[in-house]
Design an enzyme around this catalytic site. Structure first.
Site, PDB file in Angstrom:
ATOM      1  N   GLU A 132      -4.326   8.538  -2.245  1.00  0.00           N
ATOM      2  CA  GLU A 132      -3.281   9.472  -1.837  1.00  0.00           C
ATOM      3  C   GLU A 132      -2.645   8.999  -0.538  1.00  0.00           C
ATOM      4  O   GLU A 132      -3.303   8.384   0.298  1.00  0.00           O
ATOM      5  CB  GLU A 132      -3.907  10.862  -1.632  1.00  0.00           C
ATOM      6  CG  GLU A 132      -2.949  11.950  -1.272  1.00  0.00           C
ATOM      7  CD  GLU A 132      -3.635  13.308  -1.079  1.00  0.00           C
ATOM      8  OE1 GLU A 132      -2.894  14.270  -0.798  1.00  0.00           O
ATOM      9  OE2 GLU A 132      -4.862  13.412  -1.189  1.00  0.00           O
ATOM     10  N   GLU A 162       0.796  -1.227   0.000  1.00  0.00           N
ATOM     11  CA  GLU A 162       0.000   0.000   0.000  1.00  0.00           C
ATOM     12  C   GLU A 162       0.829   1.279   0.000  1.00  0.00           C
ATOM     13  O   GLU A 162       0.355   2.311  -0.461  1.00  0.00           O
ATOM     14  CB  GLU A 162      -0.958  -0.001   1.196  1.00  0.00           C
ATOM     15  CG  GLU A 162      -2.005  -1.089   1.076  1.00  0.00           C
ATOM     16  CD  GLU A 162      -2.939  -1.175   2.269  1.00  0.00           C
ATOM     17  OE1 GLU A 162      -2.747  -0.420   3.253  1.00  0.00           O
ATOM     18  OE2 GLU A 162      -3.859  -2.005   2.228  1.00  0.00           O
TER      19      GLU A 162
END
Length: 138
Positions: free
Chosen positions: A109, A55
């Site tokens: 983001e 991630e």
């Protein structure tokens, strides 16, 4: 109508210099720490390291067990309608290497936040855990 299930999660709170690294999730557009499901036969700590790398692009040099969270606060309905009762095993990491890069399929983001300036839209199953951690650091 989705299905109801229990999920064992391995999560990592990454922090350094009075800041915490959060990701904005693609599925619910909320901010969260990093983690996911433990795969069959996988050690929880290995799952936490794997999820962090996938991630964020970061490699955990060291993880410290923070706590295990379960119960009604960990109930979550996913955007696909599936309902999960999450057992979240959360680690802390302030010793990491690598270049920060978000996983395109899951992360919108990645951003550092001050402990006392968390974003408003926190992902429901991690909200109480994250606030507890940040309050302890203040």
């Amino acid at each position: 109508m989705g299905k109801e299930f229990q999920l064992c999660g391995a999560s990592v709170i990454v922090y350094k210099d009075n800041k915490i690294l959060l990701q904005q999730r693609k599925d619910n557009k909320c901010w969260a720490y990093h983690g996911g499901s433990v795969e069959m036969g996988e050690k929880v700590e290995d799952a936490a390291k794997r999820e962090l790398l996938e991630e964020t692009g970061l490699i955990a040099n060291r993880l410290d067990l923070y706590d295990v969270f379960s119960g009604s606060e960990q109930y979550h309905v996913y955007p696909d309608g599936n309902e999960a009762y999450i057992i979240d095993i959360v680690y802390l990491c302030n010793d990491f290497t690598g270049d920060i890069r978000g996983q395109e399929s899951e992360v919108l983001e990645l951003k550092w936040f001050d402990f006392d300036k968390l974003p408003e839209r926190l992902s429901p199953p991690i909200k109480s855990v994250l606030i507890k951690f940040c309050n302890e650091k203040l």
